[in-house]
Structure formats: C-alpha cells, structure tokens
Design a protein around this motif. Structure first.
Motif, PDB file in Angstrom:
ATOM      1  N   MET A  18      50.009 165.714  34.393  1.00 26.26           N
ATOM      2  CA  MET A  18      49.155 164.600  34.018  1.00 26.26           C
ATOM      3  C   MET A  18      48.513 163.966  35.261  1.00 26.26           C
ATOM      4  N   LEU A  19      49.337 163.673  36.260  1.00 29.51           N
ATOM      5  CA  LEU A  19      48.828 163.051  37.484  1.00 29.51           C
ATOM      6  C   LEU A  19      47.845 163.957  38.212  1.00 29.51           C
ATOM      7  N   THR A  20      48.185 165.229  38.323  1.00 21.75           N
ATOM      8  CA  THR A  20      47.322 166.174  39.027  1.00 21.75           C
ATOM      9  C   THR A  20      45.946 166.248  38.369  1.00 21.75           C
ATOM     10  N   LYS A  21      45.930 166.330  37.060  1.00 29.11           N
ATOM     11  CA  LYS A  21      44.666 166.416  36.331  1.00 29.11           C
ATOM     12  C   LYS A  21      43.854 165.130  36.490  1.00 29.11           C
ATOM     13  N   MET A  22      44.528 163.983  36.447  1.00 23.99           N
ATOM     14  CA  MET A  22      43.816 162.715  36.576  1.00 23.99           C
ATOM     15  C   MET A  22      43.260 162.528  37.990  1.00 23.99           C
ATOM     16  N   ALA A  33      42.249 151.374  40.201  1.00 18.17           N
ATOM     17  CA  ALA A  33      41.504 150.293  39.552  1.00 18.17           C
ATOM     18  C   ALA A  33      41.957 150.121  38.100  1.00 18.17           C
ATOM     19  N   ALA A  34      42.227 151.233  37.432  1.00 19.39           N
ATOM     20  CA  ALA A  34      42.644 151.190  36.033  1.00 19.39           C
ATOM     21  C   ALA A  34      44.096 150.749  35.875  1.00 19.39           C
ATOM     22  N   SER A  48      54.944 160.351  45.651  1.00 16.10           N
ATOM     23  CA  SER A  48      55.320 158.934  45.590  1.00 16.10           C
ATOM     24  C   SER A  48      55.045 158.360  44.200  1.00 16.10           C
ATOM     25  N   SER A  49      53.972 158.822  43.576  1.00 16.45           N
ATOM     26  CA  SER A  49      53.637 158.355  42.229  1.00 16.45           C
ATOM     27  C   SER A  49      54.684 158.823  41.226  1.00 16.45           C
ATOM     28  N   LEU A  50      55.120 160.082  41.343  1.00 23.31           N
ATOM     29  CA  LEU A  50      56.146 160.604  40.440  1.00 23.31           C
ATOM     30  C   LEU A  50      57.438 159.804  40.561  1.00 23.31           C
ATOM     31  N   ARG A  60      54.587 153.911  33.712  1.00 22.28           N
ATOM     32  CA  ARG A  60      54.405 155.254  33.143  1.00 22.28           C
ATOM     33  C   ARG A  60      53.627 155.174  31.836  1.00 22.28           C
ATOM     34  N   GLN A  61      53.935 154.177  31.021  1.00 24.65           N
ATOM     35  CA  GLN A  61      53.226 154.006  29.753  1.00 24.65           C
ATOM     36  C   GLN A  61      51.731 153.767  29.990  1.00 24.65           C
ATOM     37  N   LYS A  62      51.408 152.945  30.975  1.00 24.44           N
ATOM     38  CA  LYS A  62      49.999 152.677  31.291  1.00 24.44           C
ATOM     39  C   LYS A  62      49.291 153.938  31.786  1.00 24.44           C
ATOM     40  N   VAL A  63      49.977 154.731  32.582  1.00 28.21           N
ATOM     41  CA  VAL A  63      49.401 155.972  33.088  1.00 28.21           C
ATOM     42  C   VAL A  63      49.196 156.966  31.938  1.00 28.21           C
ATOM     43  N   GLU A  64      50.163 157.046  31.040  1.00 32.59           N
ATOM     44  CA  GLU A  64      50.022 157.937  29.882  1.00 32.59           C
ATOM     45  C   GLU A  64      48.850 157.501  29.008  1.00 32.59           C
ATOM     46  N   GLU A  65      48.682 156.199  28.826  1.00 32.56           N
ATOM     47  CA  GLU A  65      47.562 155.682  28.043  1.00 32.56           C
ATOM     48  C   GLU A  65      46.234 156.022  28.717  1.00 32.56           C
TER      49      GLU A  65
END
Length: 82
Positions: A18-22, A33-34, A48-50, A60-65
């Motif tokens: 998910m992170l890599t794609k974003m 910003a988001a 570090s993000s993981l 994590r919920q905000k990132v998934e959203e």
C-alpha cells in the motif's frame, strides 16, 4: 487458514504494498499533506512508516482510507468515435 473476504477491498494487500504504491502515485509530500504524520513529512521512508503505522492504529486507518480513496478513482476511459 484465511477466510475469503469478498467485500474487503484491502484483502490481500500488505501495508508495505500500500505504501509503496502510494509513494509512487502521490509522493511523500502529498501523503504528508493528506495524513500529517512525521514519518511522511520528516525524512520519510517506507521502513520508518511501516514501524509507525504498525504501532498506531488511528494513523494506519487514515492511510488505508487514503489508499482506498486513490485506488477507487477510475482511470479515464478513452472512447473511440466510430
């Protein structure tokens, strides 16, 4: 055994994927910003993000959203005139 989750759009997608794609699509600046968290805004990295997101359920919920928001944007369809 993994139960089938037909209505879960995140089923089978790891947090790292998910992170890599974003990062590829949005970049760290737009992600920060988001979802204004330090692992996106100050010296960002996947590792570090993981670490942070695995320990912080609300982030994590905000990132998934955010991921779902950008995944559900349909690519423009180019129709040919016949």
């Amino acid at each position: 055994m993994n139960p089938i989750q037909p209505r879960n759009p995140l089923h089978g997608i790891t947090l790292e994927q998910m992170l890599t794609k974003m990062v590829e699509r949005l970049g760290w600046e737009a992600m920060g910003a988001a979802v204004p968290i330090r692992c996106f805004t100050q010296d960002p990295s996947i590792s570090s993000s993981l670490k942070f997101l695995r320990r912080t359920p609300w982030a994590r919920q905000k990132v998934e959203e955010l991921y779902l928001q950008h995944e559900n944007v349909a690519e423009p369809v180019h129709e040919s005139k016949a």
